[in-house]
Design an enzyme around this catalytic site. Structure first.
Site, PDB file in Angstrom:
ATOM      1  N   ASP A  68      54.753  49.140  -8.111  1.00 42.41           N
ATOM      2  CA  ASP A  68      55.834  50.163  -6.895  1.00 42.41           C
ATOM      3  C   ASP A  68      57.015  49.969  -7.262  1.00 42.41           C
ATOM      4  O   ASP A  68      57.672  49.057  -7.823  1.00 42.41           O
ATOM      5  CB  ASP A  68      55.175  49.410  -5.390  1.00 42.41           C
TER       6      ASP A  68
HETATM    7  N1  URA Z   1      49.845  46.148  -5.760  1.00 46.71           N
HETATM    8  C1  URA Z   1      50.898  46.520  -4.999  1.00 46.71           C
HETATM    9  O1  URA Z   1      50.941  46.745  -3.503  1.00 46.71           O
HETATM   10  N2  URA Z   1      51.879  47.114  -5.401  1.00 46.71           N
HETATM   11  C2  URA Z   1      52.161  46.797  -7.086  1.00 46.71           C
HETATM   12  O2  URA Z   1      53.293  47.278  -7.389  1.00 46.71           O
HETATM   13  C3  URA Z   1      51.162  46.273  -7.524  1.00 46.71           C
HETATM   14  C4  URA Z   1      50.064  45.854  -6.891  1.00 46.71           C
END
Ligand code: URA
Length: 238
Positions: A104
């Site tokens: 993310d």
């Molecule tokens: N899980 C999440 O919520 N975000 C990420 O970036 C990776 C795994």
């Protein structure tokens, strides 16, 4: 065999037109001999090619480990935001790498980038059960009951039942906890949604391991390096 100018231009040494000029000036050598014919057929895996006295380091694929910073998105292109590709030097961008899986925008840590489609496919396929380990800060008290729920399969908001996940508590407090979580899947916002399912919020998320690779602690956020041959081999040997 490939055209000399194509090999050099794919490696970022200029456009084919520019390379033609450089060749004309006698600045390109193949196996020690000056080559003025930019269209010469070469085998870049075998032939020693130099341009301006510098021997080229030919490889078809590149494998990069990045410590992804906050605020940058794991995509090759975006209209608004800076992408992880924007953080790469031109000499690496010319290989057209892409991220293996996604983190993310606000997640930091280990992100692999490559132009090796086959490896990418294997590493993101659930069949291969590649471990991804995250360090996370959570807004509330994480308990042994959460560990058990993660072990037996958390149900996400859309009804999806997650595979077994390993949760380890580093620090547990009503004011906020710190945990390590190991998952083998890569659903959208997976870790955050898993904690939401037990009524908690992830306030910080950092990926520290991916398969056989650990995040290189010498990499500051935003920095990256090429994987060593050994690291690539272990990753492929999965
Ligand atoms: N899980 C999440 O919520 N975000 C990420 O970036 C990776 C795994």
């Amino acid at each position: 065999m490939e055209r000399l100018d194509k090999v050099l231009s794919n490696l970022g040494y200029g456009t084919r037109k520019e390379i033609k000029q450089v060749a004309k000036k006698g600045l390109i050598k193949v196996n020690g001999e000056i080559v003025k014919d930019n269209g010469m057929q070469v085998n870049p895996e075998v032939d020693r090619i130099s341009i301006n006295g510098e021997e080229i380091f030919y490889r078809k694929y590149i494998y990069l480990m990045m410590n992804k910073p906050d605020g940058v998105i794991s995509a090759t292109f975006d209209n608004r935001d800076e992408t992880v590709i924007d953080l790469l030097e031109i000499e690496h961008q010319v290989f057209n790498p892409f991220p293996i899986g996604r983190l993310d925008k606000d997640t930091v840590g280990l992100l692999l980038l490559t132009n090796d489609g086959e490896l990418n496919h294997r590493l993101i396929s659930p069949k291969w059960k590649v471990d991804k380990i995250y360090y996370a800060k959570i807004d509330k008290l994480v308990t042994d009951s959460d560990i058990k729920k993660f072990e037996s399969g958390i149900t996400l908001d859309d009804g999806y039942i997650c595979k077994e996940a390993k949760l380890e508590i580093i620090k547990a407090s009503e004011e906020g906890s710190e945990v390590m979580i190991t998952i083998q899947e890569g659903k959208f916002h997976q870790v955050k949604r898993m904690f939401e399912a037990v009524d908690k919020k992830v306030t910080y998320l950092k990926r520290v391991e991916f398969g056989t690779l650990k995040l290189d602690e010498d990499l500051e956020e935003g920095e990256y390096r090429e994987l060593t041959d050994e690291e690539v081999a272990t990753l492929k040997g999965f």
